[in-house]
Design an enzyme around this catalytic site. Structure first.
Site, PDB file in Angstrom:
ATOM      1  N   LYS A 287      41.355  18.776  27.970  1.00  0.00           N
ATOM      2  CA  LYS A 287      41.825  17.632  28.763  1.00  0.00           C
ATOM      3  C   LYS A 287      40.739  16.590  29.010  1.00  0.00           C
ATOM      4  CE  LYS A 287      45.704  19.570  31.318  1.00  0.00           C
ATOM      5  NZ  LYS A 287      46.326  19.816  32.623  1.00  0.00           N
ATOM      6  N   ASP A 323      49.977  14.424  34.798  1.00  0.00           N
ATOM      7  CA  ASP A 323      49.805  15.408  35.883  1.00  0.00           C
ATOM      8  C   ASP A 323      49.777  14.734  37.254  1.00  0.00           C
ATOM      9  OD1 ASP A 323      49.701  17.721  34.361  1.00  0.00           O
ATOM     10  OD2 ASP A 323      47.519  17.675  34.138  1.00  0.00           O
TER      11      ASP A 323
HETATM   12  P1  NAP Z   1      40.107  24.148  34.868  1.00  0.00           P
HETATM   13  O1  NAP Z   1      39.728  22.782  34.438  1.00  0.00           O
HETATM   14  O2  NAP Z   1      39.614  25.318  34.080  1.00  0.00           O
HETATM   15  O3  NAP Z   1      39.647  24.340  36.393  1.00  0.00           O
HETATM   16  C1  NAP Z   1      39.862  25.540  37.083  1.00  0.00           C
HETATM   17  C2  NAP Z   1      39.274  25.474  38.466  1.00  0.00           C
HETATM   18  O4  NAP Z   1      39.571  26.717  39.114  1.00  0.00           O
HETATM   19  C3  NAP Z   1      37.753  25.330  38.498  1.00  0.00           C
HETATM   20  O5  NAP Z   1      37.360  24.634  39.633  1.00  0.00           O
HETATM   21  C4  NAP Z   1      37.299  26.793  38.564  1.00  0.00           C
HETATM   22  O6  NAP Z   1      36.052  26.948  39.168  1.00  0.00           O
HETATM   23  C5  NAP Z   1      38.352  27.365  39.475  1.00  0.00           C
HETATM   24  N1  NAP Z   1      38.471  28.804  39.302  1.00  0.00           N
HETATM   25  C6  NAP Z   1      38.768  29.467  38.159  1.00  0.00           C
HETATM   26  N2  NAP Z   1      38.806  30.795  38.387  1.00  0.00           N
HETATM   27  C7  NAP Z   1      38.501  30.978  39.694  1.00  0.00           C
HETATM   28  C8  NAP Z   1      38.370  32.107  40.533  1.00  0.00           C
HETATM   29  N3  NAP Z   1      38.567  33.337  40.048  1.00  0.00           N
HETATM   30  N4  NAP Z   1      38.056  31.918  41.830  1.00  0.00           N
HETATM   31  C9  NAP Z   1      37.860  30.675  42.321  1.00  0.00           C
HETATM   32  N5  NAP Z   1      37.967  29.568  41.573  1.00  0.00           N
HETATM   33  C10 NAP Z   1      38.295  29.710  40.282  1.00  0.00           C
HETATM   34  O7  NAP Z   1      41.677  24.300  34.895  1.00  0.00           O
HETATM   35  P2  NAP Z   1      42.794  23.181  35.267  1.00  0.00           P
HETATM   36  O8  NAP Z   1      43.246  22.469  34.046  1.00  0.00           O
HETATM   37  O9  NAP Z   1      42.293  22.365  36.407  1.00  0.00           O
HETATM   38  O10 NAP Z   1      43.982  24.125  35.719  1.00  0.00           O
HETATM   39  C11 NAP Z   1      43.865  24.927  36.877  1.00  0.00           C
HETATM   40  C12 NAP Z   1      45.204  25.529  37.221  1.00  0.00           C
HETATM   41  O11 NAP Z   1      46.113  24.492  37.550  1.00  0.00           O
HETATM   42  C13 NAP Z   1      45.863  26.240  36.042  1.00  0.00           C
HETATM   43  O12 NAP Z   1      45.542  27.593  36.046  1.00  0.00           O
HETATM   44  C14 NAP Z   1      47.337  26.017  36.242  1.00  0.00           C
HETATM   45  O13 NAP Z   1      47.892  27.112  36.894  1.00  0.00           O
HETATM   46  C15 NAP Z   1      47.406  24.823  37.144  1.00  0.00           C
HETATM   47  N6  NAP Z   1      48.036  23.661  36.487  1.00  0.00           N
HETATM   48  C16 NAP Z   1      49.337  23.456  36.728  1.00  0.00           C
HETATM   49  C17 NAP Z   1      49.976  22.369  36.184  1.00  0.00           C
HETATM   50  C18 NAP Z   1      51.423  22.174  36.462  1.00  0.00           C
HETATM   51  O14 NAP Z   1      52.029  21.301  35.842  1.00  0.00           O
HETATM   52  N7  NAP Z   1      51.993  22.893  37.384  1.00  0.00           N
HETATM   53  C19 NAP Z   1      49.284  21.472  35.359  1.00  0.00           C
HETATM   54  C20 NAP Z   1      47.926  21.708  35.140  1.00  0.00           C
HETATM   55  C21 NAP Z   1      47.314  22.809  35.708  1.00  0.00           C
HETATM   56  P3  NAP Z   1      34.706  27.100  38.306  1.00  0.00           P
HETATM   57  O15 NAP Z   1      34.276  25.700  37.981  1.00  0.00           O
HETATM   58  O16 NAP Z   1      33.774  27.823  39.175  1.00  0.00           O
HETATM   59  O17 NAP Z   1      35.078  27.877  37.054  1.00  0.00           O
END
Ligand code: NAP
Length: 496
Positions: A287, A323
């Site tokens: 992304k 988003d």
């Molecule tokens: P990303 O860029 O990988 O970011 C994930 C975030 O979560 C980072 O800040 C990461 O922290 C943190 N994290 C990961 N594992 C963790 C843990 N075990 N404990 C605490 N923090 C943790 O992912 P993203 O694209 O933002 O997506 C994140 C989530 O949003 C997805 O899993 C999905 O479920 C949801 N999402 C939903 C939609 C929708 O349409 N509903 C769309 C997009 C995303 P670190 O930097 O420390 O790794």
């Protein structure tokens, strides 16, 4: 056999009786061609019995272990069986290069001259193809392992440019889209798994998905290609909502999952027009990194620093982020408030990745006071600085009393459904709790929030809204909202 692309189901059974029973069942399900993997039989191969009861058109295949099969008998015996199958009434017989050199044309059986390479996709595919074609081939079949997404492009180019009917497939998860796209490029058939048990070849899709989800029998060179790119990609629900929507509106478009490792991203984007790609959804980990390859972007993409949608128009790629609006609209719908009413409200955003960036940007634009927290404090600080808000340490997230909490971490996502990013005891009545995790729909966080008297907003709502907006960008048609919702719900509860 009709001229439309055919899905051939590969059938490997240890017992002759089971092979025939399952073949009959497949014919009843509308399967028009079945590959008998006779090398799977553990009892004597009785061709007379098989052809006397043959339920429909067959490809006869008898592979040695070195070609990926199970036939342990001697080579002369194998070649004899293949000759006999040709005379007994096989519609096609699969002959590897060395077998094709030894077996002449017999009966009415069409000759598939094949080559399998489980280590990679050879550099000079046209030369290889010419060698196989020269062995009196009616069809050339090449199945090679994709070690890069560009291997898929080279294979599909070969299928498209060959005058002799050619089935060109790449194996492995990277190569999986070729099983659909080969048919778009003119392959007479492609291979599918029955769907029961493990596929017989790596990356094979089920007959059901190839027929109903990807509508393989309707593909033609005019079919526009869409998809989602990410790594990993197997979990993505996007194909399950976009394909039914395209089908519902009768659009000649197909939407596929493309596994694109980070190193392959630039070459995949270069190859996209040749693959027929007109639009893509973008997911983890691309992304943010995708912006380096794009010049035309929506102002929101530039401000957020992340895109989740690409559209090809007049040889240019346009990037969008659906988003942000999807999140704000989901919040507004669940709370009955307009986004303008978020002005001055306090919001705590958990996580600092791509989803958090879009949501923090949207909330800031609405005038909300945002606090960002993330396991890695540096990421939270960087995001807070870029968006003009405050960052706090992950350990301090329960200290305040925000109006709105948004989970943008994967905590609580299937299969780790017992995880939650926020303690139940810190949830207070009147709070709005928005979990962007959408699988499951009812996360532990949302269940605890509901029990605590909070207003809850589900990630499923956001997922559907971002997909619907993408669909509109891809097709110019209003998204069939209910069809997409039903398809997503059905995929979450396949038994329901
Ligand atoms: P990303 O860029 O990988 O970011 C994930 C975030 O979560 C980072 O800040 C990461 O922290 C943190 N994290 C990961 N594992 C963790 C843990 N075990 N404990 C605490 N923090 C943790 O992912 P993203 O694209 O933002 O997506 C994140 C989530 O949003 C997805 O899993 C999905 O479920 C949801 N999402 C939903 C939609 C929708 O349409 N509903 C769309 C997009 C995303 P670190 O930097 O420390 O790794």
């Amino acid at each position: 056999m009709a001229d439309s692309p055919t899905i051939c189901v590969t059938l490997g059974r240890e017992r002759l009786h089971d092979l025939l029973v399952d073949h009959r069942r497949l014919v009843a399900d509308g399967v028009r061609l079945v590959e008998w993997r006779l090398d799977w039989l553990t009892e004597p191969i009785d061709l007379a019995e098989l052809f006397a009861k043959q339920p429909g058109p067959v490809i006869v295949t008898l592979r040695r272990p070195e070609d990926g099969g199970r036939f342990e008998g001697d080579e002369d015996g194998r070649l004899k069986l293949l000759r006999e199958a040709m005379q007994a009434g096989a519609d096609y017989v699969d002959l590897e290069e060395h077998a094709a050199a030894k077996i002449p044309r017999l009966g009415t059986a069409r000759r598939i001259v094949s080559l399998h390479d489980f280590s990679g996709t050879p550099a000079d595919l046209p030369a290889l193809h010419a060698r196989l074609a020269a062995l009196d081939a009616d069809v050339v079949k090449l199945a090679t392992r994709a070690n890069s997404t560009h291997d898929n492009t080279r294979m599909l180019r070969l299928v498209r440019d060959s005058r002799l009917p050619t089935v060109g497939l790449c194996m492995g998860e990277l190569g999986s889209p070729t099983r659909v796209l080969a048919l778009r490029c003119g392959a007479p058939f492609s291979f599918a798994a029955t769907g029961a048990g493990a596929p017989l070849a790596p990356g094979q899709l089920s007959f059901r998905d190839m027929r109903s989800l990807y509508r393989c029998e309707q593909l033609s060179p005019a079919t526009e290609v869409y998809g989602v790119i990410g790594a990993p990609i197997g979990h993505s629900r996007s194909p399950l909502v976009h394909n039914p929507a395209m089908n519902h509106l009768g659009l000649d478009k197909v939407y596929l999952p493309f596994l694109v490792p980070p190193d392959d991203l630039p070459s995949f984007l270069d190859d996209a027009p040749e693959l027929g790609i007109k639009g893509l959804s973008v997911t983890i980990p691309h992304k943010e990194s995708i912006l380096a390859s794009i010049t035309d972007m929506d102002p929101a993409v530039r401000a957020i620093g992340a895109a989740n949608t690409l559209v090809w128009k007049d040889s240019r790629i346009y990037a969008y982020n659906t988003d942000q609006q999807a999140a704000l609209d989901s919040l507004a719908a669940a709370t009955g408030q307009t986004t303008a009413e978020f002005r001055g409200r306090s919001a705590l955003v958990l996580g600092a990745g791509g989803a958090a960036k879009a949501i923090v940007h949207g909330l800031r634009q609405s005038g909300a006071e945002v606090i960002v927290t993330s396991r890695t404090i540096e990421r939270a600080e960087e995001l807070a600085k870029a968006m003009g808000c405050r960052a706090i340490r992950w350990e301090d997230r329960h200290d305040g009393r925000p109006n709105l909490i948004v989970n943008c971490t994967p905590l609580g996502m299937s299969p780790h459904v017992n995880a939650t990013p926020f303690e139940a005891g810190a949830l207070k009545p009147g709070m709005i709790v928005f979990d962007t995790v959408y699988n499951p729909e009812q996360t532990r966080l949302l269940m605890q929030a509901q029990a605590a008297g909070c207003t809850v907003v589900s990630g499923l709502e956001m997922f559907l809204r971002q997909a619907a907006r993408q669909f509109e960008l891809f097709t110019g048609h209003e998204a069939p909202w209910q069809i997409m919702r039903d398809a997503l719900r059905q995929s979450q509860n396949p038994g329901a």
